[in-house]
Design an enzyme around this catalytic site. Sequence first.
Site, mmCIF file in Angstrom:
data_model
loop_
_atom_site.group_PDB
_atom_site.id
_atom_site.type_symbol
_atom_site.label_atom_id
_atom_site.label_comp_id
_atom_site.label_asym_id
_atom_site.label_seq_id
_atom_site.Cartn_x
_atom_site.Cartn_y
_atom_site.Cartn_z
ATOM 1 N N GLN B 121 0.287 15.705 29.776
ATOM 2 C CA GLN B 121 1.598 15.126 30.083
ATOM 3 C C GLN B 121 1.495 14.232 31.307
ATOM 4 O OE1 GLN B 121 5.393 17.640 30.563
ATOM 5 N NE2 GLN B 121 4.766 17.244 32.673
ATOM 6 N N GLY B 122 1.864 12.978 31.183
ATOM 7 C CA GLY B 122 1.812 12.056 32.318
ATOM 8 C C GLY B 122 3.204 11.756 32.837
ATOM 9 N N TYR B 123 3.711 12.630 33.684
ATOM 10 C CA TYR B 123 5.059 12.448 34.232
ATOM 11 C C TYR B 123 5.002 12.154 35.738
ATOM 12 C CZ TYR B 123 7.566 14.227 30.067
ATOM 13 O OH TYR B 123 8.096 14.404 28.830
ATOM 14 N N SER B 124 4.695 13.200 36.535
ATOM 15 C CA SER B 124 4.769 13.071 37.992
ATOM 16 C C SER B 124 3.791 12.030 38.517
ATOM 17 C CB SER B 124 4.437 14.419 38.644
ATOM 18 O OG SER B 124 5.401 15.380 38.328
ATOM 19 N N SER B 156 -2.158 18.669 34.012
ATOM 20 C CA SER B 156 -3.055 19.746 33.592
ATOM 21 C C SER B 156 -3.719 19.353 32.279
ATOM 22 C CB SER B 156 -2.315 21.076 33.479
ATOM 23 O OG SER B 156 -1.040 20.879 32.940
ATOM 24 N N GLU B 239 10.328 22.665 28.711
ATOM 25 C CA GLU B 239 9.470 23.215 29.750
ATOM 26 C C GLU B 239 10.224 24.249 30.583
ATOM 27 O OE1 GLU B 239 8.179 20.559 32.884
ATOM 28 O OE2 GLU B 239 6.328 21.697 33.136
#
Lengths: 361, 392
Positions: B121-124, B156, B239
């Site tokens: 997951q590429g969010y923050s 992660s 989530e």
Amino acid sequence: MRFALSEDQRMLQDSLTKALAEASPLDRVRRFADDPTDKVADVWQTLAEFGLPGLVVPEAYGGLGLSMLEAALASEALGAAVAPVAFLGAVLAPLALMRGGSEAQRAEWLPKLAAGEVQAAIAIAIAEPIAGARDGAGLTAAAGKLTGKALFVPGGMGAGLIVAADATGGLHLVRGDAPGLSRSLMPTIDDTRRLAELTFAETPAEPLTANDGLTTLRDAAWVILAADTLGAAQVMLDKAVAYAKERRQFGRVIGSFQAVKHLCAEMAAELEPARALVWYAAYAFDHAPQEASLMAAHAKAHTSEIGRFIARTSTEVHGGIGITDLLGLHFWFKRIGQNRQLLGGPEKLREIAARVQGLAA
Amino acid sequence: MDLTLTPEMAAFQGEVRAFLDAHRDDYAGGVPKDVKAWQALLIDHGYAARTIPREYGGYGAEPDILKGRIIAEEFIRAGAPRGIANQGVSMLVPTLLEVGSEEQKRQWIGPTLRGEVIWCQGYSEPGAGSDLASLQTRAVEDGDDFLISGSKVWTSTAQLADMIFCLVRTEPEAPKHEGISYILFPMSTPGIEVRPLKTMTGAAEFNEVFFTEVRVPQANVVGGRGRGWFVANTTLKHERGMLGDPNAAEARLNSLIELMTTETVGGERIVDNPIFRDRLMALQARVFAMKFNGLRLLTAAQSGEGAGLAGLIVKLQGCELNHQIAALAIDALGELGILYHDGAHLRAKGSWQRSYMFDLGLIIGGGTAQIQKNIIAERGLGLPREPSPAKA
């Protein structure tokens, strides 16, 4: 599987809340607090019409025949209203009679209790064997007579019927006009429910027979007190939130400051799961007897802890006005404080919670 | 209140138990002998991907929250591993089901469920944590493609992942919530660098990911260009549902009780120390409160009612509770509590210290405790938002 209140249960609580708002608004509570002779006959009258004294009395004896969950919901509403009513006995005396009374005892007392005829009628003198004797209190039973002192008796000042536990845990019925019985007021922080010191001098008493009678009464008392604290704590949270939305400082309502907003969030985060615990403890009392003592002890200990947190935090959110008599927030603060200490504080209750699951000797 | 199971649900519980009994050899020691085969078996029986339509590779059952809970409870009771629950399965798949195109659903859901495609997951970003919508990774149009440049953090499994679902800024002129797109691309695309991010536990549970003009077809956007913030919130909802799970807290509390009734200090069991026993009981009350709160949420979800405050508080309270359980275990162990890594006297492979440190990350991640309190206060209690600061 359904973990929720039924429509009937919600209605019961809502209508009791409305009835209390009419019959026992804060200025009525203040009059009771200021007048030791006030028997709140008017409030009892309203509650009797509602069926509250007979909530757990079986229908065959003129009661509503409801369960501990309904009793807990009623107690929550009474705590929310800081109602000047000794409700504990109205739940515990019928339970004591149903578990350990003879048919003659039930027939004599249950209809009168259900009708509210014996006004403010029941006192539960069981503090000593549960919470431990203080200042030499405790009752001994011999030849149908009780002797000794019982402290911290809710409703004890006006009681027409007293359910008393002796030092071995045996339960007895004592008539309010029995010879050798004397009462004196124990002034406490909470002016909404009076406690009595009862002195028995060879006072005639009729024994009840149930072996586990005291355990049952104790568990029921913990659930009722936990629910009372839950109701009072909810009101303290609601009042803090309402005040934070209205009070302005620095050109903004204080509820827009995170320092204040987070206090409100913390109160809500502590309160909401406690509600589910109280519901479950009440449910377990009737439907999961093997868990009843554990859940009742946890419910009372936990609501006492979060109740204390909410009582002080809500007062703090109110700022200076919070500690004044004028606002009256202190009635809820003290109600929560009194429930916490009665019939075992959190440390005592956690000790019992450990014991009933084999984690303590 | 009625906590008994109907005959239908009791029968379903029996089926799940029978399945787990029959396949005990496939998960000896709580670990599947073959992860993909176990996953396929679970999907076949409806114990994984239960409500995902058959045409996309799921089991295709009607949603039934109570059955879902029975499955979860029986797997815990049997010590059986659940199916694959990585970010692809638990976050991307529900998002694609809600807002993906038909082609995207057919291409990605099946392989993700079967464990053939691993996602990260590429969010923050370094400059966009709690204020995620201020993210700066930019996607510049180049023909039918975007060229993506920028960096992500707290990613992660990036070192293992085949694919990433990523938030990028496609409309730099638009207001910050409206200029973001949600886009899928392979981690093998040229221009991607993954650096492990070692945390205080000593392990690299996360990564930093750097993008330099990574070429991605515009067709890989999910849910429409500029709609990424709304798509991402679909995923974040899934989530938050996973963090603070009361079943996990109860299992952990049971391990703590086991520890305190078996460890001895100077010949005395830890649970016989009244101070530690008191702390244990205080936590047990909290675990029960969260467990019954969870049952209340379950009933609310079944009847389609909003859960209100009871739902909003779960992440905040659940993560804090897990952390406190680990803290008591460490204290109860005394000096043994500081042992870590490996060595003769180490207990539980150092997992209590690892949990204590890792759980602090969970208190911060997925919306910090302070952000949670804002949400509780604003959405739950109706308190006003903080006024926006004057533009500098």
